[in-house]
Design an enzyme around this catalytic site. Structure first.
Site, PDB file in Angstrom:
ATOM      1  N   GLU A  20      69.448  11.015  51.141  1.00 60.87           N
ATOM      2  CA  GLU A  20      70.674  11.332  50.392  1.00 60.87           C
ATOM      3  C   GLU A  20      71.949  10.777  51.035  1.00 60.87           C
ATOM      4  OE1 GLU A  20      70.906  15.498  49.477  1.00 60.87           O
ATOM      5  OE2 GLU A  20      69.000  15.513  48.411  1.00 60.87           O
ATOM      6  N   GLU A  24      61.962  15.759  47.201  1.00 63.97           N
ATOM      7  CA  GLU A  24      62.410  17.151  47.371  1.00 63.97           C
ATOM      8  C   GLU A  24      62.615  17.769  46.008  1.00 63.97           C
ATOM      9  OE1 GLU A  24      65.973  17.954  49.666  1.00 63.97           O
ATOM     10  OE2 GLU A  24      65.354  16.538  51.214  1.00 63.97           O
TER      11      GLU A  24
HETATM   12  C1  FCB Z   1      69.043  18.524  49.921  1.00 60.84           C
HETATM   13  C2  FCB Z   1      68.804  18.198  51.368  1.00 60.84           C
HETATM   14  C3  FCB Z   1      67.865  19.134  52.064  1.00 60.84           C
HETATM   15  C4  FCB Z   1      68.061  20.575  51.630  1.00 60.84           C
HETATM   16  C5  FCB Z   1      68.078  20.683  50.115  1.00 60.84           C
HETATM   17  C6  FCB Z   1      68.231  22.084  49.605  1.00 60.84           C
HETATM   18  O1  FCB Z   1      70.264  18.008  49.525  1.00 60.84           O
HETATM   19  O2  FCB Z   1      68.291  16.902  51.488  1.00 60.84           O
HETATM   20  O3  FCB Z   1      68.014  18.968  53.446  1.00 60.84           O
HETATM   21  O4  FCB Z   1      69.178  21.090  52.223  1.00 60.84           O
HETATM   22  O5  FCB Z   1      69.108  19.877  49.605  1.00 60.84           O
END
Ligand code: FCB
Length: 491
Positions: free
Chosen positions: A177, A383
């Site tokens: 990110e 994620e």
């Molecule tokens: C993302 C991050 C991760 C975590 C999630 C909830 O933006 O990459 O580390 O904090 O959110």
């Protein structure tokens, strides 16, 4: 009762995923490791930031976190019991190269070598992220991501890791990110290093992109045939009023900043013209040097996508106070460089504990659209998950249980949405649940629990939530279980 017809059986059959589909869970070094001053680790910008009063909720820090640095072997056992085929982790740069340049810290490298070996021995493939936000403090002191040299240092670090860890790593992900590292870190004070310098944020965007390209090149030079990747939190953006041309322009503007500022150079070889025009009053982008764009655009084996919520935008009228429900903890200054005329209206439910709206179909749309634009690029959901408050109870059989039914439903509905994207032709290869365990949620400290395994921060004890039992069922069968299928397997 009559026998079910064939159609009824087909309707109720659970969704199935390809047999080679990769199920995993994800974590990040600063969020779980702790041992901040042990084993030769140097300080990172998140140590400095979290120790600065007022920056994190309750003044929480990652000093101890889940103590994974000491409990890693136990955590590998949890992964084995979950039955996942892959684990996404990140390497703490200041643990392996304390000052961000110069000699490696053998003790730090050995920690990851042991962890990776143990994962591989147990049949779990490591997807390794080189940068999940913990920049060595010394590099920040020299200008951080606003300084071009940081990109060069990152490439050097990536080369070292490729040499040291080599084929222990299944997939090398350069950055997690970069949107957050640049805008949240350098424009809005929400993330480390906590600067509020819009032009530095744009320079950081470019230097992160450059770092990615240089690192992919370095890794491929060291390990021909290495699988390389980057993880982006691409935003699925909707107009508050779908019939308003002004709101359509707000969508375009935020898409340029949040998405195309990264996919443009990384995948198309150019910065979008509209991004440069929208931010011309902030920067002339002279930090982009000749030849940089060729370096940044590297062939990738897979694109990682982090997805949690959708983004609603509206063009601000009459210079009122803009609503800022953009999903990022509101600081005094907006992270949206050059987009002061865009607001993010408050969302109505259902919401997670983060205030994030729950909209699984956004994930389908995002994946299908990415596939349409980049048909040859495999995709992975690196994620996805939800923060909800939960508690430990003891069931009649004396077993400790955490009934996190809202998290189970969130995961089920989103994995179903990933399946729908596959049905629509998207080449989605993997899904990683965020997170293996509760952890340090950045500026929210320990107040938000995303884990499928609960962590008692006082004792370090891990307790499987229903979502972990449910996920184990999914990982072992490749069939999407019903949200009520949460009984422990094999008990
Ligand atoms: C993302 C991050 C991760 C975590 C999630 C909830 O933006 O990459 O580390 O904090 O959110």
């Amino acid at each position: 009762m009559s026998e079910p017809t064939e159609t009824q059986v087909a309707l109720s059959a659970p969704r199935s995923f390809p047999t080679d589909f990769v199920w995993g869970t994800a974590t990040a070094a600063y969020q779980i490791e702790g041992a901040a001053r042990e084993g030769g680790r140097g300080p990172s910008i998140w140590d400095t930031f979290s120790h600065t009063p007022g920056r994190t909720q309750n003044g929480d820090t990652g000093d101890v976190a889940c103590d994974h640095y000491h409990r890693w072997a136990e955590d590998v056992e949890h992964l084995v019991r979950l039955g996942v085929g892959a684990y996404r982790l990140s390497i703490s740069w200041p643990r392996v190269q304390p000052g961000g340049r110069g000699p490696l810290n053998t003790e730090g490298v050995d920690f990851y070598r042991r962890l990776l070996d143990s994962l591989r021995e147990r049949g779990i493939r490591p997807w390794v992220t080189l940068y999940h936000w913990d920049l060595p403090q010394e590099l920040e002191d020299a200008g951080g991501w606003a300084n071009r040299d940081t990109a060069l240092a990152f490439a050097d670090y990536a080369r070292h890791m490729a040499r040291e860890l080599g084929d222990r790593v299944e997939v090398w992900t350069t950055l997690n990110e970069p949107f957050c590292s640049s805008y949240l870190g350098y424009a809005s004070m929400i993330h480390a290093p906590g600067r509020t310098e819009p032009e530095a944020a744009l320079a950081a965007v470019h230097h992160l992109n450059l770092a990615h390209g240089l690192a992919v090149r370095a890794i491929r030079e060291e390990i021909p045939g290495a699988q390389t990747s980057v993880t982006l939190n691409l935003h699925l953006i909707r107009a508050a009023d779908p019939s308003s041309p002004a709101d359509a322009d707000a969508v375009r503007q935020i898409d340029a900043l949040a998405n195309r500022a990264f996919t443009g150079p990384m995948l198309d070889g150019a910065y979008p013209e509209d991004l440069l025009a929208d931010t011309a009053h902030v920067s002339d982008w002279s930090f982009v040097h000749e030849g940089d764009l060729e370096v940044i655009r590297q062939p990738l084996s897979v694109l990682g996508v982090n997805y949690y919520f959708t983004t609603l935008v509206r063009k601000l009228v009459d210079g009122g106070t803009p609503e800022r429900a953009d999903g990022h903890r509101s600081g005094d200054v907006s992270p949206w460089v050059g987009a002061d005329d865009v607001e993010f209206p408050a969302r109505s439910g259902p919401l997670t504990e983060m205030g994030w709206n729950i909209e699984p179909s956004g994930m389908t749309e995002l994946l299908v659209d990415l596939h349409r634009r980049y048909p040859d690029l495999p995709l992975a959901v690196t994620e996805n998950g939800a923060a909800f408050a939960d508690e430990v109870t003891v069931d009649p059989a004396g077993r400790r249980r955490v009934h996190d039914d809202r998290r189970v439903r969130y995961l089920r509905d989103h994995i179903d949405a990933a399946g729908a994207a596959i049905d629509a032709g998207a080449d989605v290869r993997a899904y990683f649940a965020w997170s293996l365990m509760d952890n340090f949620e950045w500026s929210y400290g320990y107040t938000k629990r995303f884990g499928i395994i609960r962590v008692d921060y006082a004792t370090g004890e891990r307790t499987w939530k229903d979502s972990a039992h449910w996920y184990a069922r999914l990982a072992s069968t490749g069939l999407l279980p019903d949200a009520t299928d949460v009984e422990p397997l094999g008990v």
